[in-house]
Design an enzyme around this catalytic site. Sequence first.
Site, PDB file in Angstrom:
ATOM      1  N   CYS A  75      63.600 137.615  40.287  1.00  0.00           N
ATOM      2  CA  CYS A  75      64.382 137.504  41.511  1.00  0.00           C
ATOM      3  C   CYS A  75      65.833 137.130  41.235  1.00  0.00           C
ATOM      4  CB  CYS A  75      63.749 136.477  42.444  1.00  0.00           C
ATOM      5  SG  CYS A  75      64.726 136.131  43.916  1.00  0.00           S
ATOM      6  N   ILE A 120      61.708 136.503  54.413  1.00  0.00           N
ATOM      7  CA  ILE A 120      62.202 137.712  53.757  1.00  0.00           C
ATOM      8  C   ILE A 120      63.352 137.226  52.873  1.00  0.00           C
ATOM      9  CG2 ILE A 120      63.300 139.954  54.046  1.00  0.00           C
ATOM     10  CD1 ILE A 120      62.178 140.059  56.872  1.00  0.00           C
ATOM     11  N   HIS A 121      63.332 137.683  51.642  1.00  0.00           N
ATOM     12  CA  HIS A 121      64.296 137.165  50.682  1.00  0.00           C
ATOM     13  C   HIS A 121      65.137 138.283  50.083  1.00  0.00           C
ATOM     14  CE1 HIS A 121      65.786 134.167  47.914  1.00  0.00           C
ATOM     15  NE2 HIS A 121      65.481 134.927  46.888  1.00  0.00           N
ATOM     16  N   PRO A 122      66.438 138.169  49.965  1.00  0.00           N
ATOM     17  CA  PRO A 122      67.239 137.016  50.402  1.00  0.00           C
ATOM     18  C   PRO A 122      67.858 137.259  51.779  1.00  0.00           C
ATOM     19  CG  PRO A 122      68.303 138.277  48.578  1.00  0.00           C
ATOM     20  CD  PRO A 122      67.229 139.116  49.170  1.00  0.00           C
ATOM     21  N   GLU A 140      65.718 133.441  56.766  1.00  0.00           N
ATOM     22  CA  GLU A 140      64.581 132.738  56.151  1.00  0.00           C
ATOM     23  C   GLU A 140      64.830 131.245  56.046  1.00  0.00           C
ATOM     24  OE1 GLU A 140      63.736 133.365  51.926  1.00  0.00           O
ATOM     25  OE2 GLU A 140      65.749 134.187  51.626  1.00  0.00           O
TER      26      GLU A 140
END
Lengths: 471, 486
Positions: free
Chosen positions: A55, B461-463, B467
Amino acid sequence: MKIVFRYSYDLFVIGGGSGGLASSKAAAQLGKKVALADFVVPSPNGQTWGVGGTCVNVGCIPKKMFHIAAQLGDYRQDQGRVGWSGINENGSHDWNKMVQVVSNMILRLNRMHENNLKIAGVQYINSLAKLINPNTIELTDQKGEKSIVTAEKIIVSVGARPKLYEGLNPQSYITSDDLFWMRRPPGKSLIIGGSYVALECAGFLNGLGYDTQVLVRSKLLRKFDQQYAQLVGQYMVEKGVKFHYGCTPTKIDGKIVTWKDKNGKESSEKFDTVLMAISRQANTQNLGLENVGIQIDENQKIIVNKYDQTNCPNIYAVGDCVSGKLELTPTAIMAGRKLIKRLYQGSSDIMDYRDVATTIFTPLEYSCIGLSEERAIEKYGQDNLKIFENVFKPVTWNISARNPSICQGKLIVRKDTDQIIGFHYIGPEAAEVTQGFAVAIRMGATKADFDSTVGIHPSAAEEMVQMKKFR
Amino acid sequence: MQISQEFDFFVIGGGSGGLAAAKQAASYGAKVGLADFVKPSPQGTKWGLGGTCVNVGCIPKKLMHFAAMAGELRKDQIEAGWIDTDIQGKHDWNRMTENVQNHIKKLNFSYKNQLNKKEVKYYNKLAELEKSNIVKLIDKDGGIEFIKSKYILIAVGGRPSYPENIPEIEKKVITSDDLFWLPNNPGKTLIVGASYVALECGGFLNGLGYDTTIMVRSILLRGFDQEIAGKIEDYMMENGIKFIKEAIPINIELTENNKRLVTWTQKGIQHSDIFDTVIIATGRKSDTNKLNLEQIGVKTNKNGKIICTIDDRTSIMNIYAIGDCVEGRPELTPTAIKCGQLLANRLFGGQKKMMCYQFVPTTIFTPLEYGCIGYSEEEAINKFTQNEIIIYHSIFKPLEWNLLESHYAQACMIKLIVLVSTRRVIGLHYLGPNAGEIVQGYAIAMKLGATKEQFDSTIGIHPTCSEEILTLTAIKGIDNPQKEGC
């Protein structure tokens, strides 16, 4: 005489990505003795990075930053029309500057994560871990020196890496592992794959001004709602991306890529960059799983029960490396935290993977919650569903000539309960629009609940509470 | 008196509420007529069908806010690597207004079309109540006709109000009625007012490059969460907007070269300065004074707002009222629309559902946008007391702000006000980019009675910025709201 055997650690976490960081810190904050081993095996092209996992380093974060950079370029067509002078709509983009800004940001995040581990009391070990037996781990550091540690419990959160293409030299192409750190502009690019990774990368490369083509074996976004997958593709075509459907690469020779279509017809073209984005593979090779008898599925992913426990009772797994779970940062984080609560705080709370909202950050963003139309029909039957749709044009799209009928929303509703079982939105700021709806849908919101909610005006999101037409 | 037409439903006012009610009633087969007539502003500005929202409200406001933001983006573009974006480029007011007005005219036309398609008879005439079931229509040349209708709906909305202490003020100032149609750029501007109208206009004018000052009598955004109001002010000041607080203008004079010399008092001391434009945004009043309501017996409050029951009925049996002109209603387009549709459903569709004003989401499009649902901190403490509520708060930095070092890192904030007893989220406040898009979905959840735990167990939900609303742990009064990034 009583002999007390002490493990080196209460908990050893293998993999410092989203799941590993969350679980190691949570356990340390409960007073457990925790260590985390994170080591990035360089990509075939030699790319490596710091702690934080996919990520932070080669996923969500750089992806979104590059996507934002491309979108910023897109605003140039509006800026002039809303009155700004001095904007060159065709001005080029400085790739190296962008990579510099983003990689500096990632380096700051690596340092922040190292610091956070320290503050939480987790011992961070930059070594490659391998399981020797259920409580023993062999660590190999950067110099190749080995050491052995023991742990009462182990969490495997090694994530995944891009899958290599069988039959092609891995150094003849790059993957998402390399793209975000490239110190030279990619130039004319070919992306191989129809996954969201392929489309997101093709999207921003095209947006940044590079001649971009995509080789797709069968269809785009195979597991997603196909109506919306088509719209994603359509918008990209409108923006200049060229798709080759039904094609697979056969040879990459220097800069020339050869592929064949479904009739066997071959084509060749020269590209500056070839990006392989077919799928991702669990990073479970060389982990020593065979030494502890941990079962994996046909995609090398670790099989766990609903408590995230492998078939070796003291070894658990979370995140992308686990079979049957979603490959997302927020689910890995939540799964890791819930696991720690179960292990050390007597909780029985397990993950619920239903109705998880996700977003694809393609040039026109697509978000969804729940079932695709295909899955909904499969599960409930067409006659039991009412499908509401609305095509809309965001207010700000009236400034420059943008496609007036591509932004849309879809609600898949069960006739018997009126519940929303599928939410689909393609348009600007899809992720920001969709997040709040996920809370409601998880609560079992019905179409009537949506309809009785007042809209915010003017917004794109309000379209989702004003749907009248259905099929 | 000759009745030229008879209707089942006659709507006075072609704005958000009126149009929605008219179209909905027509869809049930009712015979519907609608009269819309814009009385020119004191400066002579007028516009077409669609009401405040389309012509002098939500729509042009959002487009100009976007124009200002588009200018701000130039700095980010350069940091993201785009070449050939000139940060010093000037803004061309006329180019923008031309584009904005073209869009508005398309909407005016589209509404006329929609009425046509639905067979609603449209009168571009000023309406007045003649009897409880007869309306007098006056066209722009003074021609008169009368129509009769079983039901009458008053949806006349509101217009900006002017302070009463300055003589002939209407000749020297403009309001939001005029701003979006100004033929020349406003130049150095003073905005008098502390409403969201004042702040939104001040916000985009500053963003477009004009020297902007906002003069405020007491507090900003009365009725809204004051902690957030303070942060909105901070952000606007960081961006160059000047605030003159605790001040009221006492005189405005036109100078030789057509500028405005404004004199004001602040804490007993007099000051003055010259501006190119003065915008009054001190409030809006109901546009009911020429309707002849008193004669007919339709009761209004002292501010001219019509008093209605919960089912939108006025004090006269067959006369209804909705939207900005009604007492106690939020002055918002979506509530007027929904209310109008539900009214038509009840009158002609045999339905019973009434409008619910609880947990209506709203957004203020200031330079840093603010979206909210439910109780402000002040309202919550007032109604529930400090002990019965918990406030979760967070200061966060949007990912895209990492491009530019100079982005003010503590600007964005989220607050959730939770009831201790039930854990229900009764107030949601989001200050940050894309507030309108973000807040919408949460409104459904809050209406369903969502708890803090239900928020927290929803996977993010990223990014995204949104959130952050699902991951609040810091409690106001105990914890620091500042968080680390991903």
